[in-house]
Design a protein around this motif. Structure first.
Motif: not given
Length: 165
Positions: A2-13, A18-20
Motif C-alpha cells: 500500500p501507498a502509506f507503507l512506502s513513502p515517497e522520497l519527497g515526503l521523507i525529505f 520539518i523534524f529538524l
C-alpha cells in the motif's frame, strides 16, 4: 504494497526538514528553559535536602542538649532534696537536743524546788516539834514546880539519873 507503507522520497525529505526545524526550535527556545527549570528544581531539591540534613543534625544537637539539661536538672533536684533532708535532720536533732536540755533543766529545777520544800517542811516540823516540846516541858515544869513535894521528887529522880550515868 500500500501507498502509506512506502513513502515517497519527497515526503521523507519534508518530514526530515520539518523534524529538524522542530528540533532546532525546541533546542533554541524550549530545551534551555526546560533544562534551566530542571536544574533549578534539582538545585532547590538538593538545597532542601541539605537544609533537612542540617535541621536533623541541629535537632539531634538540641535533643542532646535537652537531655543534658534534663540530667543536670535531675542532679540539681536530687542535690537540693538531699540538702533539704540534711537540713531537716539537723534541725530535728537540734530541736531534740534543745528540748532534752530544756527538760533536764526543768527536771533539775523541780528537784531543787522539791529539796527546798522538803528542807523547809523538815525545818518547820523541827520548829513545831521544838515548840511543842517546850510547851509540854513548860507545862510540866509549872505543874511540878508549884507543888514542893513534886519538886523534891523531881530533884531526886534527876539525881538518880546522874548517878546512873
Amino acid at each position: 504494497m500500500p501507498a502509506f507503507l512506502s513513502p515517497e522520497l519527497g515526503l521523507i525529505f519534508w518530514q526530515l526538514v520539518i523534524f529538524l526545524l522542530v528540533l532546532f526550535l525546541l533546542a533554541k527556545f524550549a530545551w534551555k528553559p526546560i533544562l534551566l527549570a530542571l536544574k533549578e528544581r534539582e538545585d532547590s531539591i538538593e538545597g532542601a535536602l541539605r537544609m533537612a540534613d542540617q535541621a536533623k543534625i541541629e535537632m539531634q544537637q538540641l535533643k542532646a542538649g535537652n537531655e543534658k539539661l534534663l540530667t543536670e536538672a535531675r542532679l540539681e533536684r536530687d542535690r537540693m532534696m538531699q540538702e533539704a533532708t540534711q537540713m531537716a535532720n539537723q534541725h530535728r536533732e537540734a530541736e531534740k537536743a534543745r528540748a532534752t536540755a530544756e527538760a533536764n533543766t526543768i527536771i533539775q529545777q523541780a528537784r531543787e524546788a522539791i529539796q527546798q520544800e522538803k528542807n523547809a517542811a523538815l525545818a518547820e516540823v523541827k520548829n513545831t516539834a521544838a515548840k511543842l516540846s517546850l510547851d509540854i516541858a513548860e507545862r510540866i515544869l509549872r505543874r511540878e514546880l508549884t507543888d514542893p513535894a513534886a519538886q523534891t521528887q523531881l530533884v531526886d529522880s534527876y539525881l538518880k539519873d546522874v548517878k546512873l550515868n
